[in-house]
Design a protein around this motif. Structure first.
Motif, PDB file in Angstrom:
ATOM      1  N   LEU A 219       0.855  -1.192   0.000  1.00  0.00           N
ATOM      2  CA  LEU A 219       0.000   0.000   0.000  1.00  0.00           C
ATOM      3  C   LEU A 219       0.884   1.232   0.000  1.00  0.00           C
ATOM      4  CD1 LEU A 219      -3.016   1.083   0.403  1.00  0.00           C
ATOM      5  CD2 LEU A 219      -2.347   1.376   2.799  1.00  0.00           C
ATOM      6  N   SER A 220       0.548   2.188  -0.847  1.00  0.00           N
ATOM      7  CA  SER A 220       1.287   3.448  -0.905  1.00  0.00           C
ATOM      8  C   SER A 220       0.301   4.610  -0.880  1.00  0.00           C
ATOM      9  CB  SER A 220       2.136   3.515  -2.180  1.00  0.00           C
ATOM     10  OG  SER A 220       2.778   4.773  -2.292  1.00  0.00           O
ATOM     11  N   ILE A 221       0.407   5.452   0.145  1.00  0.00           N
ATOM     12  CA  ILE A 221      -0.404   6.660   0.255  1.00  0.00           C
ATOM     13  C   ILE A 221       0.530   7.848   0.031  1.00  0.00           C
ATOM     14  CG2 ILE A 221      -1.889   8.050   1.743  1.00  0.00           C
ATOM     15  CD1 ILE A 221      -2.506   5.458   3.296  1.00  0.00           C
ATOM     16  N   GLN A 222       0.246   8.650  -0.966  1.00  0.00           N
ATOM     17  CA  GLN A 222       1.137   9.736  -1.341  1.00  0.00           C
ATOM     18  C   GLN A 222       0.419  11.078  -1.262  1.00  0.00           C
ATOM     19  OE1 GLN A 222       4.328   9.669  -1.942  1.00  0.00           O
ATOM     20  NE2 GLN A 222       4.668   7.462  -2.041  1.00  0.00           N
TER      21      GLN A 222
ATOM     22  N   GLY B 206       3.909  -8.017   3.344  1.00  0.00           N
ATOM     23  CA  GLY B 206       3.984  -8.768   4.584  1.00  0.00           C
ATOM     24  C   GLY B 206       4.370  -7.951   5.792  1.00  0.00           C
ATOM     25  N   GLU B 207       4.162  -6.642   5.745  1.00  0.00           N
ATOM     26  CA  GLU B 207       4.568  -5.751   6.838  1.00  0.00           C
ATOM     27  C   GLU B 207       3.373  -5.440   7.731  1.00  0.00           C
ATOM     28  OE1 GLU B 207       7.504  -1.911   7.347  1.00  0.00           O
ATOM     29  OE2 GLU B 207       6.122  -1.931   5.642  1.00  0.00           O
ATOM     30  N   PHE B 208       3.641  -5.307   9.028  1.00  0.00           N
ATOM     31  CA  PHE B 208       2.624  -4.963  10.024  1.00  0.00           C
ATOM     32  C   PHE B 208       2.946  -3.562  10.532  1.00  0.00           C
ATOM     33  CE2 PHE B 208      -0.500  -7.211  12.882  1.00  0.00           C
ATOM     34  CZ  PHE B 208      -0.909  -6.088  13.570  1.00  0.00           C
ATOM     35  N   VAL B 209       2.149  -2.580  10.120  1.00  0.00           N
ATOM     36  CA  VAL B 209       2.388  -1.175  10.454  1.00  0.00           C
ATOM     37  C   VAL B 209       1.233  -0.663  11.305  1.00  0.00           C
ATOM     38  CG1 VAL B 209       2.705   1.160   9.549  1.00  0.00           C
ATOM     39  CG2 VAL B 209       3.713  -0.794   8.347  1.00  0.00           C
ATOM     40  N   SER B 210       1.552  -0.010  12.427  1.00  0.00           N
ATOM     41  CA  SER B 210       0.524   0.539  13.313  1.00  0.00           C
ATOM     42  C   SER B 210       0.489   2.055  13.233  1.00  0.00           C
ATOM     43  CB  SER B 210       0.776   0.119  14.770  1.00  0.00           C
ATOM     44  OG  SER B 210       0.469  -1.242  14.962  1.00  0.00           O
ATOM     45  N   ILE B 211      -0.717   2.591  13.401  1.00  0.00           N
ATOM     46  CA  ILE B 211      -0.951   4.038  13.448  1.00  0.00           C
ATOM     47  C   ILE B 211      -1.337   4.413  14.872  1.00  0.00           C
ATOM     48  CG2 ILE B 211      -2.339   5.952  12.600  1.00  0.00           C
ATOM     49  CD1 ILE B 211      -0.764   4.883  10.362  1.00  0.00           C
ATOM     50  N   LEU B 212      -0.585   5.329  15.474  1.00  0.00           N
ATOM     51  CA  LEU B 212      -0.906   5.886  16.786  1.00  0.00           C
ATOM     52  C   LEU B 212      -1.178   7.369  16.635  1.00  0.00           C
ATOM     53  CD1 LEU B 212       1.776   4.330  19.200  1.00  0.00           C
ATOM     54  CD2 LEU B 212      -0.690   4.016  19.377  1.00  0.00           C
ATOM     55  N   GLY B 213      -2.125   7.874  17.419  1.00  0.00           N
ATOM     56  CA  GLY B 213      -2.388   9.302  17.385  1.00  0.00           C
ATOM     57  C   GLY B 213      -3.432   9.658  18.416  1.00  0.00           C
TER      58      GLY B 213
ATOM     59  N   CYS C  12      -6.946  -3.845   6.921  1.00  0.00           N
ATOM     60  CA  CYS C  12      -7.016  -2.639   7.730  1.00  0.00           C
ATOM     61  C   CYS C  12      -7.790  -2.983   9.006  1.00  0.00           C
ATOM     62  CB  CYS C  12      -7.723  -1.511   6.980  1.00  0.00           C
ATOM     63  SG  CYS C  12      -6.723  -0.731   5.698  1.00  0.00           S
ATOM     64  N   LEU C  13      -7.123  -2.875  10.144  1.00  0.00           N
ATOM     65  CA  LEU C  13      -7.714  -3.254  11.422  1.00  0.00           C
ATOM     66  C   LEU C  13      -7.842  -2.006  12.292  1.00  0.00           C
ATOM     67  CD1 LEU C  13      -5.579  -6.478  12.078  1.00  0.00           C
ATOM     68  CD2 LEU C  13      -7.771  -6.286  10.888  1.00  0.00           C
ATOM     69  N   ASP C  14      -9.079  -1.634  12.627  1.00  0.00           N
ATOM     70  CA  ASP C  14      -9.366  -0.373  13.315  1.00  0.00           C
ATOM     71  C   ASP C  14      -9.670  -0.643  14.793  1.00  0.00           C
ATOM     72  OD1 ASP C  14     -10.017   2.169  14.059  1.00  0.00           O
ATOM     73  OD2 ASP C  14     -11.686   2.410  12.669  1.00  0.00           O
ATOM     74  N   GLU C  15      -8.645  -0.566  15.652  1.00  0.00           N
ATOM     75  CA  GLU C  15      -8.775  -0.777  17.099  1.00  0.00           C
ATOM     76  C   GLU C  15      -9.584  -2.035  17.422  1.00  0.00           C
ATOM     77  OE1 GLU C  15      -9.011   2.718  19.737  1.00  0.00           O
ATOM     78  OE2 GLU C  15      -9.750   3.758  17.949  1.00  0.00           O
ATOM     79  N   PRO C  16      -9.216  -3.180  16.880  1.00  0.00           N
ATOM     80  CA  PRO C  16     -10.058  -4.369  17.035  1.00  0.00           C
ATOM     81  C   PRO C  16     -10.099  -4.946  18.445  1.00  0.00           C
ATOM     82  CG  PRO C  16      -7.988  -4.941  15.985  1.00  0.00           C
ATOM     83  CD  PRO C  16      -8.022  -3.451  16.064  1.00  0.00           C
ATOM     84  N   PHE C  17      -9.156  -4.535  19.314  1.00  0.00           N
ATOM     85  CA  PHE C  17      -9.120  -5.097  20.665  1.00  0.00           C
ATOM     86  C   PHE C  17      -9.582  -4.113  21.735  1.00  0.00           C
ATOM     87  CE2 PHE C  17      -5.278  -7.097  18.552  1.00  0.00           C
ATOM     88  CZ  PHE C  17      -5.963  -8.237  18.161  1.00  0.00           C
ATOM     89  N   SER C  18     -10.075  -2.958  21.337  1.00  0.00           N
ATOM     90  CA  SER C  18     -10.328  -1.877  22.297  1.00  0.00           C
ATOM     91  C   SER C  18     -11.406  -2.223  23.322  1.00  0.00           C
ATOM     92  CB  SER C  18     -10.716  -0.595  21.553  1.00  0.00           C
ATOM     93  OG  SER C  18     -11.884  -0.805  20.775  1.00  0.00           O
TER      94      SER C  18
ATOM     95  N   LEU D 109      -2.357  -2.741   8.073  1.00  0.00           N
ATOM     96  CA  LEU D 109      -2.326  -1.399   8.651  1.00  0.00           C
ATOM     97  C   LEU D 109      -3.284  -1.421   9.835  1.00  0.00           C
ATOM     98  CD1 LEU D 109      -1.051   1.395   8.291  1.00  0.00           C
ATOM     99  CD2 LEU D 109      -3.044   2.055   6.934  1.00  0.00           C
ATOM    100  N   PHE D 110      -2.752  -1.076  11.019  1.00  0.00           N
ATOM    101  CA  PHE D 110      -3.430  -1.343  12.287  1.00  0.00           C
ATOM    102  C   PHE D 110      -3.548  -0.046  13.079  1.00  0.00           C
ATOM    103  CE2 PHE D 110      -3.206  -2.693  16.782  1.00  0.00           C
ATOM    104  CZ  PHE D 110      -4.086  -3.760  16.826  1.00  0.00           C
ATOM    105  N   VAL D 111      -4.763   0.345  13.431  1.00  0.00           N
ATOM    106  CA  VAL D 111      -4.976   1.543  14.243  1.00  0.00           C
ATOM    107  C   VAL D 111      -5.192   1.131  15.695  1.00  0.00           C
ATOM    108  CG1 VAL D 111      -6.684   3.320  14.811  1.00  0.00           C
ATOM    109  CG2 VAL D 111      -5.838   3.125  12.494  1.00  0.00           C
TER     110      VAL D 111
END
Length: 245
Positions: A4-7, A29-36, A150-156, A182-184
């Motif tokens: 995935l490429s967001i430009q 095959g990368e696991f990237v998390s978004i924090l904010g 895309c996983l949006d806070e699935p364990f919250s 991509l994991f939020v």
């Protein structure tokens, strides 16, 4: 494998800028998390990636092909399991496949067994615990035809022990299949435990403020959460986030 490429992507609603010139890459095959911080636009980011909204500017590419405003290109899991109460476990799991005209019951049953839910395939959501519902939702995302998650806070919504159990389960599945993710999350421990990289967003309008490359080797176990190195990385990320609270 999928990339995935967001430009230079921006998005506004009712004249308010929500996402500002975001550039994010997720490799094969990368696991990237978004924090904010809360309200920074993390869920909006997923809605734009998923094609619910088109970006005002910039481009979103999956394997080099633009998916701006295109629905159905990614597999998405929201914060709640969102299981259909009138469908059994196996029917919920296969929903994504059905929507794309691709049914593979053998694959779905295999994933149900890997999730420790063998014997529950004909049960209904009301018969399942919170953690079991979450596993069903994950399986549905994993067996859907799209290879990017895309996983949006699935364990919250889970308690601490169930949350850790689910994190370890998801990693065990991911380390076998190596889907691109991509994991939020709002949880620093969770991001460090699961990710290859962590991207920190600013307050709204959200911009990429900093990126952390997580140094811990895989596979990972819960003991890593108690190490001095883990605490140091957690402190560094917390201090970065504290600037935007």
């Amino acid at each position: 494998m999928t990339t995935l490429s967001i430009q230079n992507m921006s998005k506004s609603f009712d004249g308010e800028l929500i996402l500002d010139d975001l550039s994010i890459q997720v490799g094969e095959g990368e696991f990237v998390s978004i924090l904010g911080p809360s309200g920074s636009g993390k869920s909006t980011l997923f809605h734009v990636i998923g094609g619910l909204f088109a970006p005002d500017s910039g481009d979103i590419k999956l394997d080099g092909e633009s998916i701006n405003g295109r629905r159905g290109s990614i597999s998405y899991m929201p914060q709640s399991p969102s299981l259909l109460p009138w469908r059994t476990v196996i029917e919920n799991v296969m929903l994504g496949q059905e929507l794309h005209g691709k049914r593979d019951k053998e694959m779905a049953m295999g994933m149900i067994e890997r999730a420790g839910l063998k014997g529950y395939e004909d049960a209904y959501p009301e018969d399942l615990s919170g953690g079991m519902k979450q596993r069903v939702a994950f399986i549905r995302a994993l067996v859907s035809p799209q290879s990017f998650l895309c996983l949006d806070e699935p364990f919250s919504a889970l308690d601490e022990f169930t949350r850790l159990d689910m994190q370890r389960w998801l990693l065990s599945i991911w380390e076998e299949d190596l889907s691109s993710v991509l994991f939020v999350t709002h949880n620093i421990d969770e991001a460090l435990f699961m990710s290859d990289r962590i991207i920190v967003l600013s307050t709204r309008p959200a911009r990429v403020q900093k990126e952390f490359k997580v140094p811990f080797p895989r596979p990972r176990d819960k003991e890593i959460l108690l190490t001095e190195e883990f605490l140091k990385w957690k402190t560094d990320i917390f201090e970065e986030l504290s600037q935007y609270v």
